[in-house]
Design a protein around this motif. Structure first.
Motif, short mmCIF file in Angstrom:
data_model
loop_
_atom_site.label_atom_id
_atom_site.label_comp_id
_atom_site.label_asym_id
_atom_site.label_seq_id
_atom_site.Cartn_x
_atom_site.Cartn_y
_atom_site.Cartn_z
N THR A 1 0.85 -1.20 0.00
CA THR A 1 0.00 0.00 0.00
C THR A 1 0.88 1.24 0.00
OG1 THR A 1 -1.74 -1.20 1.13
CG2 THR A 1 -1.84 1.20 1.25
N VAL A 2 0.65 2.11 -1.00
CA VAL A 2 1.57 3.24 -1.20
C VAL A 2 0.90 4.61 -1.01
CG1 VAL A 2 3.11 1.94 -2.72
CG2 VAL A 2 1.15 3.14 -3.72
N ASP A 3 -0.36 4.58 -0.57
CA ASP A 3 -1.07 5.87 -0.42
C ASP A 3 -1.20 6.29 1.04
OD1 ASP A 3 -2.96 4.09 0.56
OD2 ASP A 3 -4.36 4.33 -1.11
N LEU B 1 9.17 6.05 2.72
CA LEU B 1 8.99 5.02 1.68
C LEU B 1 9.01 5.67 0.29
CD1 LEU B 1 8.28 1.90 1.56
CD2 LEU B 1 5.93 2.64 1.13
N SER B 2 9.78 5.10 -0.63
CA SER B 2 9.84 5.68 -1.98
C SER B 2 10.04 4.56 -3.01
CB SER B 2 10.97 6.70 -2.07
OG SER B 2 12.20 6.03 -2.02
N TRP B 3 10.10 4.94 -4.28
CA TRP B 3 10.18 3.94 -5.35
C TRP B 3 11.37 3.01 -5.17
CZ3 TRP B 3 6.17 2.76 -8.04
CH2 TRP B 3 5.21 3.73 -8.34
N VAL C 1 1.35 -2.80 -6.45
CA VAL C 1 1.30 -1.54 -5.71
C VAL C 1 -0.17 -1.10 -5.62
CG1 VAL C 1 3.58 -0.50 -5.82
CG2 VAL C 1 2.12 -0.43 -7.83
#
Ligand SMILES: Cc1cc2nc3c(=O)[nH]c(=O)nc-3n(C[C@H](O)[C@H](O)[C@H](O)COP(=O)(O)O)c2cc1C
Ligand SMILES: CCCCCCC(=O)C(=O)O
Length: 395
Positions: free
Chosen positions: A165-167, A223-225, A241
């Motif tokens: 989860t990236v949001d 957290l990043s790419w 993702v």
């Protein structure tokens, strides 16, 4: 439904009725936590409204006597194009929580995604429905060892993919949780974690949302790419993702070797006034360039919403709150009923569109109401009703 439960006298026939019943059953703090969006909840409303702005265009006199609505998701058969989205703390809805959801998912032949923040641990959920396909949703902790352990446990317990989860680098502001001083009831724990003393992790009750404080203390905002490469280095599982809403980010995700993209605004719980996901879907699909499957969630309540999502390029949809309402109303049986209801609605909508299988769904089956020009226009002193349907070759 059995005669002994609360559904004996009222059988909900859609997800909205399940929600109304769930609201009657759940403590206010729990219902508010499950149903809320962020801030003014504009996106919460728009996630639903956006589906209404899309209209279906059916074809007729097509033999649909033998419908087949099954599909394949990352190589795994699914009875219809739906995946259970991760939702935290399911034992607040029903004492069997995530295990009940897992059994209902298995019974219905759909994939369940388990939240990192489940109230039943990874291994016990796997045991509840041993042969069923499951994904694990990952929140990345400041302490990378904690994160890596979670991933390894999911892999060992047979989960088939990691949905990162990236949001959620920070928690959206859910005002009801602040008013209610939301915290996990004391008889429940964040079952996948132990604190420094080896006890199961609890959430402290504080002056505002206990969840917001818990997130701020534990979750890695950096957290990043580049962390996709790190994640890939610690697991052989495919990584999806969850929380992409733009073409640009979809392109970067593909370049970083993800196995799938989940278009999501977290059920409108993060950034209020962000776009409804169904309005972002086609852009993300373009960014994915057919290289990885795209899934969508946020606001799906009807079988027709599933048809629209597939017509706009999703391979399957995810359902969050609908499952929680089923769980609250009737445990495993309630989730089973919700899944069957959506399955039946989807099959009916598909058939009424003139499609026999999922593969028959086409882009030109949906139109945005904003693209229609039904309005009266003036020409040569006469008023004409105009519709761009007239240019539609199939009509
Ligand atoms: C109560 C609740 C808890 C959630 N917990 C998680 C979670 O732990 N991890 C996650 O990635 N998303 C979580 N989500 C977001 C869902 O996975 C999903 O994106 C969203 O619910 C979809 O929208 P819908 O509820 O309109 O179907 C949660 C959503 C809700 C409503
Ligand atoms: C890092 C954020 C954790 C939030 C846990 C549950 C959740 O996703 C929610 O929307 O609530």
């Amino acid at each position: 439904m059995s005669k002994n439960n609360s559904l004996a006298h009222f059988e909900p026939v859609n997800l909205y009725e399940f929600e109304a019943l769930a609201k009657l059953k759940l403590p206010k703090m729990v219902y508010d936590y499950y149903c809320s969006g962020a801030d003014d909840q504009y996106t919460l409303q728009d996630n639903i409204e956006a589906f209404k702005r899309l209209r279906l265009i059916p074809r007729v006199l097509i033999d649909i006597s033998a419908q087949d609505i099954s599909t394949t998701i990352l190589g795994v058969p699914s009875s219809f194009p739906l995946i259970i989205a991760p939702t935290a703390m399911q034992r607040m809805a029903h004492h069997e929580g995530e295990c009940a959801t897992a059994r209902a998912a298995a019974k219905n032949g759909v994939i369940m995604t388990l939240s990192s923040w489940s109230t039943t641990n990874i291994e016990d959920v796997a045991k509840a429905a041993p042969r069923a396909p499951r994904w694990f949703q990952l929140y990345v902790y400041k302490d990378r060892d904690v994160t890596a352990k979670l991933v390894r446990r999911a892999e060992k317990a047979g989960y088939l993919a990691i949905a990162l989860t990236v949001d959620t680098p920070r928690l959206g502001r859910r005002e009801a949780d602040i008013h209610n001083k939301f915290s996990l009831p004391s008889h429940l724990t964040m079952a996948n974690f132990t604190n420094d003393d080896g006890e199961k992790s609890h959430m402290e009750k504080g002056s505002g949302s206990g969840l917001a404080a818990y997130v701020a203390s534990l979750i890695d905002r950096s957290l990043s790419w580049k962390d996709i490469a790190w994640l890939k280095s610690i697991t052989r599982l495919p990584i999806l993702v969850k929380g992409i809403v733009t073409r640009a980010d979809a392109e970067i995700a593909v370049r970083n070797g993800v196995a799938g993209i989940i278009v999501s605004n977290h059920g409108a719980r993060q950034l209020d006034t962000s776009l409804a996901t169904i309005d972002c879907l086609e852009e993300v699909v373009a960014g994915a360039q057919g290289k990885v499957p795209v899934f969508v969630d946020s606001g799906i309540r009807r079988g027709t919403d599933i048809v629209k999502s597939l017509a706009l390029g999703a391979q399957a949809v995810q359902i969050g709150r609908g499952v929680l309402w089923g769980l609250a109303v009737g445990g495993e049986e309630g989730v089973d009923r919700v899944l069957k209801l959506l399955r039946d609605e989807f099959e009916l909508a598909l058939g009424l569109c003139g499609c026999r299988t999922v593969k028959d769904i086409r882009r030109d089956m949906v139109v945005r109401t904003s693209e229609l020009s039904f309005g009266l226009t003036q020409s040569n002193g006469h008023l004409h009703g105009m519709s761009n349907y007239s240019n539609h070759s199939r009509l």
